[in-house]
Design a protein around this motif. Structure first.
Motif, PDB file in Angstrom:
ATOM      1  N   MET A   1      44.152  36.211  31.888  1.00 48.61           N
ATOM      2  CA  MET A   1      43.313  36.254  33.106  1.00 48.61           C
ATOM      3  C   MET A   1      43.614  37.528  33.882  1.00 48.61           C
ATOM      4  SD  MET A   1      43.215  33.655  36.389  1.00 48.61           S
ATOM      5  CE  MET A   1      42.320  32.408  35.490  1.00 48.61           C
ATOM      6  N   PRO A   2      42.602  38.278  34.317  1.00 43.90           N
ATOM      7  CA  PRO A   2      42.863  39.504  35.068  1.00 43.90           C
ATOM      8  C   PRO A   2      43.475  39.199  36.413  1.00 43.90           C
ATOM      9  CG  PRO A   2      40.514  38.995  35.083  1.00 43.90           C
ATOM     10  CD  PRO A   2      41.150  38.048  34.117  1.00 43.90           C
ATOM     11  N   SER A   3      44.317  40.100  36.912  1.00 41.11           N
ATOM     12  CA  SER A   3      44.948  39.916  38.221  1.00 41.11           C
ATOM     13  C   SER A   3      43.919  40.126  39.308  1.00 41.11           C
ATOM     14  CB  SER A   3      46.089  40.924  38.395  1.00 41.11           C
ATOM     15  OG  SER A   3      45.563  42.229  38.451  1.00 41.11           O
ATOM     16  N   PRO A   4      44.200  39.638  40.545  1.00 44.59           N
ATOM     17  CA  PRO A   4      43.239  39.785  41.642  1.00 44.59           C
ATOM     18  C   PRO A   4      42.887  41.229  41.935  1.00 44.59           C
ATOM     19  CG  PRO A   4      44.948  38.197  42.212  1.00 44.59           C
ATOM     20  CD  PRO A   4      45.348  38.822  40.930  1.00 44.59           C
ATOM     21  N   ASP A   5      43.818  42.157  41.586  1.00 47.17           N
ATOM     22  CA  ASP A   5      43.556  43.545  41.920  1.00 47.17           C
ATOM     23  C   ASP A   5      43.263  44.396  40.697  1.00 47.17           C
ATOM     24  OD1 ASP A   5      43.724  43.704  44.746  1.00 47.17           O
ATOM     25  OD2 ASP A   5      45.847  43.245  44.574  1.00 47.17           O
ATOM     26  N   SER A   6      42.975  43.757  39.558  1.00 41.72           N
ATOM     27  CA  SER A   6      42.551  44.536  38.399  1.00 41.72           C
ATOM     28  C   SER A   6      41.153  45.059  38.638  1.00 41.72           C
ATOM     29  CB  SER A   6      42.592  43.679  37.132  1.00 41.72           C
ATOM     30  OG  SER A   6      41.732  42.571  37.267  1.00 41.72           O
ATOM     31  N   VAL A   7      40.823  46.169  38.005  1.00 42.38           N
ATOM     32  CA  VAL A   7      39.544  46.817  38.266  1.00 42.38           C
ATOM     33  C   VAL A   7      38.470  46.232  37.381  1.00 42.38           C
ATOM     34  CG1 VAL A   7      38.359  49.031  38.370  1.00 42.38           C
ATOM     35  CG2 VAL A   7      40.809  48.911  38.793  1.00 42.38           C
ATOM     36  N   PRO A   8      37.408  45.672  37.948  1.00 47.64           N
ATOM     37  CA  PRO A   8      36.321  45.133  37.135  1.00 47.64           C
ATOM     38  C   PRO A   8      35.682  46.224  36.297  1.00 47.64           C
ATOM     39  CG  PRO A   8      36.125  44.421  39.424  1.00 47.64           C
ATOM     40  CD  PRO A   8      37.183  45.478  39.377  1.00 47.64           C
ATOM     41  N   GLU A   9      35.254  45.867  35.066  1.00 53.04           N
ATOM     42  CA  GLU A   9      34.636  46.845  34.180  1.00 53.04           C
ATOM     43  C   GLU A   9      33.382  47.430  34.798  1.00 53.04           C
ATOM     44  OE1 GLU A   9      32.863  47.111  29.629  1.00 53.04           O
ATOM     45  OE2 GLU A   9      33.927  45.326  30.319  1.00 53.04           O
ATOM     46  N   SER A  10      32.608  46.605  35.522  1.00 52.20           N
ATOM     47  CA  SER A  10      31.376  47.098  36.138  1.00 52.20           C
ATOM     48  C   SER A  10      31.668  48.145  37.198  1.00 52.20           C
ATOM     49  CB  SER A  10      30.594  45.936  36.761  1.00 52.20           C
ATOM     50  OG  SER A  10      31.379  45.279  37.730  1.00 52.20           O
ATOM     51  N   ALA A  11      32.825  47.978  37.874  1.00 50.02           N
ATOM     52  CA  ALA A  11      33.166  48.943  38.911  1.00 50.02           C
ATOM     53  C   ALA A  11      33.514  50.285  38.302  1.00 50.02           C
ATOM     54  CB  ALA A  11      34.344  48.428  39.752  1.00 50.02           C
ATOM     55  N   LEU A  12      34.153  50.253  37.132  1.00 46.72           N
ATOM     56  CA  LEU A  12      34.536  51.505  36.482  1.00 46.72           C
ATOM     57  C   LEU A  12      33.326  52.302  36.032  1.00 46.72           C
ATOM     58  CD1 LEU A  12      37.549  50.308  34.310  1.00 46.72           C
ATOM     59  CD2 LEU A  12      37.651  51.758  36.335  1.00 46.72           C
ATOM     60  N   SER A  13      32.277  51.604  35.648  1.00 43.27           N
ATOM     61  CA  SER A  13      31.109  52.293  35.112  1.00 43.27           C
ATOM     62  C   SER A  13      30.068  52.625  36.164  1.00 43.27           C
ATOM     63  CB  SER A  13      30.455  51.425  34.026  1.00 43.27           C
ATOM     64  OG  SER A  13      30.050  50.183  34.576  1.00 43.27           O
ATOM     65  N   SER A  14      30.290  52.167  37.424  1.00 40.76           N
ATOM     66  CA  SER A  14      29.308  52.401  38.476  1.00 40.76           C
ATOM     67  C   SER A  14      29.654  53.668  39.246  1.00 40.76           C
ATOM     68  CB  SER A  14      29.292  51.216  39.462  1.00 40.76           C
ATOM     69  OG  SER A  14      28.966  50.025  38.777  1.00 40.76           O
ATOM     70  N   PRO A  15      28.645  54.386  39.733  1.00 37.81           N
ATOM     71  CA  PRO A  15      28.920  55.568  40.554  1.00 37.81           C
ATOM     72  C   PRO A  15      29.524  55.163  41.891  1.00 37.81           C
ATOM     73  CG  PRO A  15      26.582  55.045  40.595  1.00 37.81           C
ATOM     74  CD  PRO A  15      27.194  54.136  39.568  1.00 37.81           C
ATOM     75  N   ARG A  16      30.287  56.066  42.483  1.00 39.54           N
ATOM     76  CA  ARG A  16      30.912  55.771  43.770  1.00 39.54           C
ATOM     77  C   ARG A  16      29.862  55.627  44.865  1.00 39.54           C
ATOM     78  NH1 ARG A  16      36.687  58.666  44.845  1.00 39.54           N
ATOM     79  NH2 ARG A  16      37.755  57.805  43.031  1.00 39.54           N
ATOM     80  N   GLU A  41      52.927  43.330  48.919  1.00 40.29           N
ATOM     81  CA  GLU A  41      52.681  42.403  47.810  1.00 40.29           C
ATOM     82  C   GLU A  41      51.526  41.458  48.107  1.00 40.29           C
ATOM     83  OE1 GLU A  41      54.001  42.715  44.905  1.00 40.29           O
ATOM     84  OE2 GLU A  41      55.206  44.400  45.610  1.00 40.29           O
ATOM     85  N   SER A  42      51.363  41.094  49.381  1.00 36.90           N
ATOM     86  CA  SER A  42      50.307  40.149  49.751  1.00 36.90           C
ATOM     87  C   SER A  42      48.956  40.820  49.979  1.00 36.90           C
ATOM     88  CB  SER A  42      50.708  39.380  51.020  1.00 36.90           C
ATOM     89  OG  SER A  42      51.865  38.598  50.798  1.00 36.90           O
ATOM     90  N   LEU A  43      48.956  42.137  50.040  1.00 34.39           N
ATOM     91  CA  LEU A  43      47.695  42.850  50.251  1.00 34.39           C
ATOM     92  C   LEU A  43      46.845  42.774  48.992  1.00 34.39           C
ATOM     93  CD1 LEU A  43      46.090  44.843  52.158  1.00 34.39           C
ATOM     94  CD2 LEU A  43      47.119  46.670  50.786  1.00 34.39           C
ATOM     95  N   THR A  44      45.572  42.424  49.137  1.00 35.80           N
ATOM     96  CA  THR A  44      44.641  42.388  48.008  1.00 35.80           C
ATOM     97  C   THR A  44      43.346  43.082  48.399  1.00 35.80           C
ATOM     98  OG1 THR A  44      43.621  40.289  48.683  1.00 35.80           O
ATOM     99  CG2 THR A  44      45.570  40.169  47.242  1.00 35.80           C
ATOM    100  N   MET A  45      42.630  43.515  47.392  1.00 32.72           N
ATOM    101  CA  MET A  45      41.318  44.104  47.641  1.00 32.72           C
ATOM    102  C   MET A  45      40.384  43.064  48.247  1.00 32.72           C
ATOM    103  SD  MET A  45      41.631  47.283  46.722  1.00 32.72           S
ATOM    104  CE  MET A  45      40.440  48.314  45.849  1.00 32.72           C
ATOM    105  N   GLU A  46      40.547  41.819  47.829  1.00 34.18           N
ATOM    106  CA  GLU A  46      39.737  40.740  48.397  1.00 34.18           C
ATOM    107  C   GLU A  46      40.001  40.600  49.894  1.00 34.18           C
ATOM    108  OE1 GLU A  46      41.410  40.575  45.644  1.00 34.18           O
ATOM    109  OE2 GLU A  46      40.253  39.579  44.060  1.00 34.18           O
ATOM    110  N   GLY A  47      41.282  40.702  50.271  1.00 35.35           N
ATOM    111  CA  GLY A  47      41.625  40.586  51.680  1.00 35.35           C
ATOM    112  C   GLY A  47      41.052  41.716  52.503  1.00 35.35           C
ATOM    113  N   VAL A  48      41.101  42.929  51.965  1.00 31.69           N
ATOM    114  CA  VAL A  48      40.525  44.071  52.675  1.00 31.69           C
ATOM    115  C   VAL A  48      39.016  43.901  52.795  1.00 31.69           C
ATOM    116  CG1 VAL A  48      40.163  46.561  52.618  1.00 31.69           C
ATOM    117  CG2 VAL A  48      42.362  45.607  51.890  1.00 31.69           C
ATOM    118  N   ALA A  49      38.381  43.465  51.717  1.00 32.07           N
ATOM    119  CA  ALA A  49      36.936  43.261  51.738  1.00 32.07           C
ATOM    120  C   ALA A  49      36.543  42.226  52.785  1.00 32.07           C
ATOM    121  CB  ALA A  49      36.452  42.831  50.359  1.00 32.07           C
ATOM    122  N   SER A  50      37.312  41.137  52.845  1.00 34.53           N
ATOM    123  CA  SER A  50      37.019  40.089  53.815  1.00 34.53           C
ATOM    124  C   SER A  50      37.222  40.571  55.245  1.00 34.53           C
ATOM    125  CB  SER A  50      37.909  38.875  53.548  1.00 34.53           C
ATOM    126  OG  SER A  50      37.699  37.875  54.518  1.00 34.53           O
TER     127      SER A  50
END
Length: 209
Positions: A1-16, A41-50
């Motif tokens: 299972m990918p970690s909460p902060d692993s980079v989604p494949e779609s994000a890698l292929s999308s323009p900034r 350690e508790s910081l996540t991309m999900e938390g920043v997004a929220s």
């Protein structure tokens, strides 16, 4: 299972996505707030997004990973506070520096503590932490000392002059560990008056200081 902060494949292929400087500052501020509140350690991309109401995919497209976002936040919020200080005397400069550093200790110290462990394991993060929070203040204090030497307030070869920045910034980090309290402006002012200035042969109330 990918970690909460692993980079989604779609994000890698999308323009900034285009993020305005103002929006980037909002994101950086939120990242640092979350670091102070909960640590690295508790910081996540999900938390920043929220917190920022920003799409997680946008964060990944722009910065790629949590470490990259934290590094960007540190660089993007770098302050130039102490270089503006020039009272005309070394004692006056150091006292003003103590007040300025102490006033920010309530926000800077938790951030340093939140990142210190992770920074020791990441050269890039450590470099960003030093460049954002430490080196500008070291350089500014060293410049104050050089001006004092050029004015003849202290000898050019005075051994204690080499350790002024280490003393002032070191006690800022050490007091929370030793006494459980931040090194605030009042504390750092007393420290300069009673520990640093005497070592330089100066006093706060001396003529010309």
């Amino acid at each position: 299972m990918p970690s909460p902060d692993s980079v989604p494949e779609s994000a890698l292929s999308s323009p900034r996505s285009k993020i305005t400087p103002e929006r980037a500052q909002e994101l950086y501020t939120a990242v640092l707030e979350l670091l102070r509140e909960s640590g690295y350690e508790s910081l996540t991309m999900e938390g920043v997004a929220s917190r920022t109401r920003c799409g997680k995919s946008t964060l990944y497209r722009q910065w790629g990973s949590k470490p990259e976002l934290v590094v960007a936040a540190l660089h993007g919020t770098r302050r130039m506070r102490l270089p503006k200080i020039d009272t005309g005397t070394l004692a006056g400069d150091l006292l003003e520096a103590a007040r300025a550093i102490g006033e920010a200790s309530g926000s800077d110290t938790p951030l340093m503590h939140a990142l210190s462990h992770a920074a020791l394991q990441s050269p890039e993060l450590l470099c960003a932490l030093r460049e954002a929070l430490i080196l500008p203040e070291v350089a500014a204090i060293d410049a104050m000392v050089r001006r004092g030497q050029e004015r003849g307030e202290i000898a050019a070869d005075l051994p204690a002059a080499d350790f002024v920045a280490t003393q002032l910034l070191g006690v800022l980090r050490a007091r929370p560990l030793l006494e459980g309290r931040y090194a605030d402006a009042a504390y750092l002012t007393r420290f300069v008056e009673r520990a640093i200035l005497p070592g330089l042969g100066l006093t706060a109330g001396a003529p010309g200081s």
